[in-house]
Design an enzyme around this catalytic site. Structure first.
Site, PDB file in Angstrom:
ATOM      1  N   HIS A  54       0.819  -1.197   0.000  1.00 14.71           N
ATOM      2  CA  HIS A  54       0.000   0.000   0.000  1.00 14.71           C
ATOM      3  C   HIS A  54       0.861   1.257   0.000  1.00 14.71           C
ATOM      4  O   HIS A  54       2.028   1.240   0.414  1.00 14.71           O
ATOM      5  CB  HIS A  54      -0.921   0.008   1.221  1.00 14.71           C
ATOM      6  CG  HIS A  54      -2.069  -0.944   1.101  1.00 14.71           C
ATOM      7  ND1 HIS A  54      -3.099  -1.009   2.004  1.00 14.71           N
ATOM      8  CD2 HIS A  54      -2.356  -1.885   0.149  1.00 14.71           C
ATOM      9  CE1 HIS A  54      -3.963  -1.935   1.643  1.00 14.71           C
ATOM     10  NE2 HIS A  54      -3.534  -2.471   0.516  1.00 14.71           N
ATOM     11  N   GLU A  56       0.787   3.765   1.917  1.00 13.12           N
ATOM     12  CA  GLU A  56       1.257   4.142   3.253  1.00 13.12           C
ATOM     13  C   GLU A  56       2.534   3.394   3.634  1.00 13.12           C
ATOM     14  O   GLU A  56       3.445   3.963   4.250  1.00 13.12           O
ATOM     15  CB  GLU A  56       0.166   3.860   4.295  1.00 13.12           C
ATOM     16  CG  GLU A  56      -1.064   4.733   4.172  1.00 13.12           C
ATOM     17  CD  GLU A  56      -2.136   4.118   3.277  1.00 13.12           C
ATOM     18  OE1 GLU A  56      -3.312   4.460   3.457  1.00 13.12           O
ATOM     19  OE2 GLU A  56      -1.786   3.282   2.390  1.00 13.12           O
ATOM     20  N   CYS A  85      -6.237   1.869   5.674  1.00 13.62           N
ATOM     21  CA  CYS A  85      -6.901   0.639   6.110  1.00 13.62           C
ATOM     22  C   CYS A  85      -6.403   0.302   7.516  1.00 13.62           C
ATOM     23  O   CYS A  85      -5.413   0.878   7.989  1.00 13.62           O
ATOM     24  CB  CYS A  85      -6.608  -0.505   5.145  1.00 13.62           C
ATOM     25  SG  CYS A  85      -4.901  -1.109   5.204  1.00 13.62           S
ATOM     26  N   CYS A  88      -2.596  -0.642   7.688  1.00 10.58           N
ATOM     27  CA  CYS A  88      -1.710   0.508   7.487  1.00 10.58           C
ATOM     28  C   CYS A  88      -1.764   1.460   8.675  1.00 10.58           C
ATOM     29  O   CYS A  88      -0.744   2.060   9.039  1.00 10.58           O
ATOM     30  CB  CYS A  88      -2.080   1.238   6.198  1.00 10.58           C
ATOM     31  SG  CYS A  88      -1.625   0.342   4.684  1.00 10.58           S
TER      32      CYS A  88
END
Length: 210
Positions: A54, A56, A85, A88
């Protein structure tokens, strides 16, 4: 730094509840600005999701790779198209706990699966760990537009009108986030009431007035 196109900004930071035809995927995109406390030139960049990685997490790895001076404090501001999410969120909290010289603020254009309890818990975890998560408004959209978008080619839309539209849409999203945050306050208050051993008498209560 490679800049975003105006079209990418318009499509990916679009915060309408539904995408109009022609449909397109709203991807996870993260723009970051790292500003040293000593007034040096900020460092900017943007990242997007990659398979099994991701945006992040890529951001965390990017900051770690910079070898920042641990005696220097830094303000880090992130603009995200989607809020983090739960996974993360947890990794961002661990990251900030390990890097005390960083002060991280997160602004999201949209809330990701905000109706799911575990996603709400992720947002509350961040806020409770001194990583404020807020919804982007006109100042944030304007800053993102000015610092992360290529302005050499004129966009096919009016920038001021587009920014005002984004700000208008963000008001309902801000209310959703505030409701999520208020639920955590209610849970805490209920927990404190359950710990109370007896009724609170007028003499033992605190009265605040203005």
């Amino acid at each position: 730094m490679a800049l975003l196109t105006a079209e990418t900004f318009s499509l990916q930071f679009n915060n309408k509840r539904r995408v109009n035809k022609p449909y397109y995927p709203r991807k996870a995109l993260l723009c970051y600005q790292l500003t040293p406390q000593n007034g040096s030139t900020p460092t900017r960049g943007h990242l997007k999701n990659k398979k099994k990685n991701h945006a992040e997490i890529r951001f965390i790895n990017k900051i770690k790779s910079m070898g920042l001076d641990e005696t220097q404090c830094y303000q880090v501001t992130c603009y995200l198209t989607w809020s983090p999410c739960p996974s993360c969120a947890g990794k961002l909290v661990d990251f900030i706990k390990a890097y005390h010289h960083l002060n991280l603020s997160i602004f999201a254009s949209r809330l990701y699966y905000h109706w799911r309890p575990n996603y709400q818990e992720g947002l509350l975890l961040l806020c409770g760990s001194q990583v404020p998560v807020e919804v982007m408004g006109l100042p944030e959209f304007t800053d993102c537009w000015e610092n992360f978008v290529d302005h050499e080619e004129p966009p096919s839309f009016n920038p001021s009108e587009k920014l005002e539209e984004l700000d208008k849409n963000s008001r309902a999203i801000k209310r959703r986030l505030e409701r999520i945050k208020s639920r955590s306050v209610d849970v805490l208050e209920n927990g404190l009431r359950s710990l109370q051993l007896g009724p609170v008498t007028p003499s033992s209560s605190t009265h605040n007035s203005r």
